[in-house]
Design an enzyme around this catalytic site. Structure first.
Site, mmCIF file in Angstrom:
data_model
loop_
_atom_site.group_PDB
_atom_site.id
_atom_site.type_symbol
_atom_site.label_atom_id
_atom_site.label_comp_id
_atom_site.label_asym_id
_atom_site.label_seq_id
_atom_site.Cartn_x
_atom_site.Cartn_y
_atom_site.Cartn_z
ATOM 1 N N GLU A 101 0.828 -1.215 0.000
ATOM 2 C CA GLU A 101 0.000 0.000 0.000
ATOM 3 C C GLU A 101 0.856 1.256 0.000
ATOM 4 O OE1 GLU A 101 -3.842 -1.416 2.608
ATOM 5 O OE2 GLU A 101 -2.134 -0.655 3.685
ATOM 6 N N CYS A 114 3.412 8.523 1.144
ATOM 7 C CA CYS A 114 4.006 7.616 2.134
ATOM 8 C C CYS A 114 4.053 6.242 1.465
ATOM 9 C CB CYS A 114 3.136 7.593 3.385
ATOM 10 S SG CYS A 114 3.665 6.354 4.583
ATOM 11 N N CYS A 121 5.250 -6.814 7.679
ATOM 12 C CA CYS A 121 6.434 -6.468 8.480
ATOM 13 C C CYS A 121 6.576 -7.484 9.607
ATOM 14 C CB CYS A 121 6.275 -5.065 9.065
ATOM 15 S SG CYS A 121 7.738 -4.504 9.961
ATOM 16 N N CYS A 125 5.671 -4.378 16.098
ATOM 17 C CA CYS A 125 5.350 -3.263 17.011
ATOM 18 C C CYS A 125 3.895 -3.416 17.452
ATOM 19 C CB CYS A 125 5.562 -1.921 16.319
ATOM 20 S SG CYS A 125 7.242 -1.708 15.718
ATOM 21 N N CYS A 128 0.831 -1.381 15.877
ATOM 22 C CA CYS A 128 0.792 -1.230 14.421
ATOM 23 C C CYS A 128 -0.024 -2.328 13.745
ATOM 24 C CB CYS A 128 2.227 -1.241 13.901
ATOM 25 S SG CYS A 128 2.329 -1.217 12.113
ATOM 26 N N CYS A 346 -1.034 6.707 10.327
ATOM 27 C CA CYS A 346 0.172 6.055 10.792
ATOM 28 C C CYS A 346 -0.152 4.771 11.561
ATOM 29 C CB CYS A 346 0.895 7.035 11.706
ATOM 30 S SG CYS A 346 2.483 6.473 12.198
#
Ligand code: SF4
Length: 353
Positions: A101, A114, A121, A125, A128, A346
């Site tokens: 994305e 961005c 990933c 975290c 996230c 974010c």
């Protein structure tokens, strides 16, 4: 020549894995002069084309020869979501059906893209949404570059102006895909590529210390942001498991090294999480951390995602926190989230337009 079959399909290799020298060898193998390689290189990296048909000044036979051996592994836009605040999220399918994305964020004086560096990933975290998608693979330099081109084209079409800023803050940890990210950025900033100003690019890392040192050794000219979120080892370990192998002390040393070599002021990203990292003590710890080099701070309100165990700090808490930092002469911005309603803010990228 690049032989990783991740960037091949059938027997064809992605032409964007070739450097100019390799392209010259290929072209000379077809008894064509070296300047033809330069022309092909320009079509790919300066004009951002992703097919052989569009290379109109290249002889038909050479285009045919190239297309028999090479391919462009392109991004296929499969979904688009537009936020009420103008933010646009693009979902791409890749040649091997993996997804990634990117997000376009317009504001009064700029349009920022961005972009992602990996599919999913593995850093885990806790705040996230991307962390819920296991990394399938690194994106190639061509795939990273093409996100820029797609965003830039969309920016012109939608907002009547090209991209002004680029952040590598989407899916994935860019410093764990170092070579491809640097290759793509090089093509974006180089005069033989898109000639985009490095000062308008920010790479954001979760704190991969070896990668930060490598950036320093490579004397990069773009900006570096560290997703810090806590200056306290224990809290940061709880939020970001990457801290177990990249301790806060190591991170400090890497940032000092980076600043010494590049002279660049780093930016710290700090998500404001209610009752986790938002007390006066946490602010003092953060201010202490910031003493190591000149820096800027972005305090970011939290966007609830799929793993919603966290809440955003109250607005008055964020202001109080920022006042403590400012009283220590630190530069602090409070960032409002953009694209929350389309999960483009974010930490919300999770392949669901
Ligand atoms: S915040 Fe960044 S590094 Fe952490 S899991 Fe999400 S994408 Fe990965």
């Amino acid at each position: 020549m690049f032989t990783d079959d991740t960037y091949m399909t059938g027997q064809k290799t992605d032409i964007r894995t070739l450097n100019l020298k390799e392209l010259e060898q290929v072209v000379s193998g077809y008894n064509q002069p070296a300047f033809r390689a330069k022309q092909v290189f320009e079509w790919i990296w300066k004009k951002g084309i992703n097919n052989f048909e569009g290379m109109t000044n290249i002889p038909d036979q050479l285009r045919k020869n190239l297309s028999e051996k090479f391919i462009f592994l392109t991004l296929d836009e499969i979904n688009r979501a537009e936020s009420t605040d103008g933010t646009i999220k693009l979902l791409f399918s890749l040649h091997d059906d993996k997804k990634t994305e990117c997000v376009l964020i317009p504001s009064e004086d700029r349009v920022t893209a961005c972009i992602s560096s990996q599919t999913g990933c593995n850093l885990g975290c806790k705040f996230c949404s991307t962390a819920g998608i296991k990394k399938a693979r690194d994106l190639s330099a061509g795939e990273i570059f093409e996100q820029f081109i797609a965003s830039d084209n969309l920016s012109v079409a939608k907002f009547g102006r090209p991209l002004s800023n680029l952040v590598l803050m989407g899916m994935g940890e860019p410093l764990l895909n170092y070579e491809n990210v640097m290759n793509a950025v090089e093509k974006i900033i180089s005069p033989t590529g898109l000639n985009f100003s490095p000062q308008r690019i920010t790479l954001s890392t979760a704190g991969i210390t070896a990668g930060i040192r490598k950036l320093a050794d490579d004397d990069v000219k773009f900006n570096l942001a560290i997703s810090l979120h806590a200056a306290n080892e224990k809290i940061r370990q709880g939020l970001m498991p990457v801290t177990n192998s990249n301790t806060i002390e190591d991170l400090k040393k890497a940032i000092i090294y980076f600043h010494k070599k590049t002279g660049t002021r780093v930016t710290y990203e700090y998500l404001m999480l209610k009752d986790i990292n938002d007390s006066a003590v946490h602010a003092s710890e953060f201010a202490e951390f910031c003493k190591i080099t000149p820096c800027k701070i972005n305090l970011i309100e939290y966007n609830p995602g799929d793993f919603d165990v966290f809440k955003s700090s109250a607005p008055e808490t964020i202001i109080r926190f920022s006042e403590i930092l400012k009283s220590k002469n630190l530069i602090v911005n409070i960032r409002k989230s953009r694209g929350k309603d389309i999960s483009a803010a974010c930490g919300q990228l999770a392949n669901k337009c």
